[in-house]
Enzyme design. Sequence first.
Site, mmCIF file in Angstrom:
data_model
loop_
_atom_site.group_PDB
_atom_site.id
_atom_site.type_symbol
_atom_site.label_atom_id
_atom_site.label_comp_id
_atom_site.label_asym_id
_atom_site.label_seq_id
_atom_site.Cartn_x
_atom_site.Cartn_y
_atom_site.Cartn_z
ATOM 1 N N GLY A 1 -6.281 -22.574 -18.267
ATOM 2 C CA GLY A 1 -6.533 -21.934 -19.457
ATOM 3 C C GLY A 1 -7.208 -22.308 -20.618
ATOM 4 N N GLY B 1 -1.896 -26.785 -18.945
ATOM 5 C CA GLY B 1 -0.276 -26.446 -18.249
ATOM 6 C C GLY B 1 0.263 -27.269 -17.099
ATOM 7 N N GLY C 1 -0.578 -26.939 -14.421
ATOM 8 C CA GLY C 1 -1.945 -28.044 -13.450
ATOM 9 C C GLY C 1 -2.383 -28.770 -14.038
ATOM 10 N N THR C 2 -2.617 -28.384 -14.944
ATOM 11 C CA THR C 2 -3.938 -30.080 -15.701
ATOM 12 C C THR C 2 -2.403 -31.488 -15.641
ATOM 13 O OG1 THR C 2 -4.943 -28.519 -16.768
ATOM 14 C CG2 THR C 2 -5.292 -30.765 -17.896
ATOM 15 N N THR D 1 0.285 -24.498 -23.114
ATOM 16 C CA THR D 1 -0.238 -23.239 -22.359
ATOM 17 C C THR D 1 0.753 -21.226 -23.167
ATOM 18 O OG1 THR D 1 0.304 -21.443 -20.568
ATOM 19 C CG2 THR D 1 1.688 -23.771 -21.635
ATOM 20 N N ASP E 1 1.654 -19.099 -21.801
ATOM 21 C CA ASP E 1 2.962 -18.664 -21.346
ATOM 22 C C ASP E 1 4.552 -18.964 -21.561
ATOM 23 O OD1 ASP E 1 0.634 -17.741 -19.978
ATOM 24 O OD2 ASP E 1 1.415 -19.591 -17.799
ATOM 25 N N ARG F 1 0.363 5.933 -20.269
ATOM 26 C CA ARG F 1 -0.697 5.356 -20.591
ATOM 27 C C ARG F 1 -0.385 3.535 -20.760
ATOM 28 N NH1 ARG F 1 -2.371 9.628 -20.100
ATOM 29 N NH2 ARG F 1 -3.851 10.788 -21.630
#
Length: 364
Positions: A13, A116, A118-119, A139, A141, A280
């Site tokens: 991402g 991140g 994965g990469t 990332t 995250d 909301r």
Amino acid sequence: MKKKKIAILTGGGDCPGINAVIRAVAKKAMLEFGMDVIGIEDGYDGLIHDRHRKLGYNEVSGILTLGGTILGASKISNPYQYALQKGKAIVFKDVSRKAIANFKKLGVDGLVCIGGDGTLGIACRLMKDGIPVIGVPKTIDNDLRGTEITFGFDSAVAFATEAIDRLHSTAQSHHRVMIVEVMGHRSGWIALYAGVAGGGDIILIPEIPYSLEAVLAKVRDRKKKGKRFSIVVVAEGAKPKGGDVVVKKIVERSSDPVRLGGIGFSLSDQIERATGTETRAVVLGHLQRGGSPTAHDRILATQLGAMAVELVVLGQFGRMVAVEKGLITSVPLETASGGPRTVPLDHPLIAAARALGTSFGDSK
Ligand code: F6P
């Protein structure tokens, strides 16, 4: 003497600060070491399909403040598990030999992979298969092992904090419960930091499974004390005690297909029904990944990029640049792929927030 070459790839991402790393790697490689710089396009897709371009100085200049990645990225291209459409079905094929052959044709001395878990997990396998790789942890995250912080995190927290600040207006004016769902995948770093910075009354993170009763009790208690509104900051990966995460989407072409999201809406219904207080939910989603990096992320990205070039020049491959005790260092690349780095339960920020009356959904 043969001119040295370095290649850069951005996978996974996007996040604020990637271009700042590209700029740092490319400028340092060109200016200090007279290297040629090759940009691989669209992450591992570019390696698999032989798509790349030589980066000129002008292309990497003026991009420090730019969001996204000038090279493009892919969250689904994995050379070891590449998705192919076979009729109506998707099958995964190992195309790593093709990707490796394409890389070797480039005659590059080192590949800087910005990504991140994965990469960098894929980068680790490529390293074992003979590609000289350096990883740069990226990332929003903040969930990569081996580094105290990833670039992109500070920008995401700054954005989420501003969103919480703005939601306070409606929460106060209309005496509502406002829920802000933030990203973070299976970790609660963004929710914890933005929740504390934005003064969230209830912060729900994956590391602390919540009880709906405790959440409701906090809302009711605030009301009893004259606070007619509450702000709930919930991580997309948060889950109730004994329950599971809310899955937003399954991306079939991805080797890591589960996308989280939607818990804010289900919580909103539950809170409104149980307390009678209008509620909301707002999901910040990809807004957290876009836009210009904060000053902190620009500085971090610049330092990490510069360090990556040092490692290439020293021939120290198979390493990830990292932050340890506030200093820029490097760790073995495989450290990054050991599963998500979650928020430790004894994190001082949790204790500080609890002391101020913030609920983590496990007690009032
Ligand atoms: O890892 C970054 C991240 O933004 C996570 O926070 C989120 O769960 C996921 O990526 C979203 O993925 P996609 O861009 O595929 O929707």
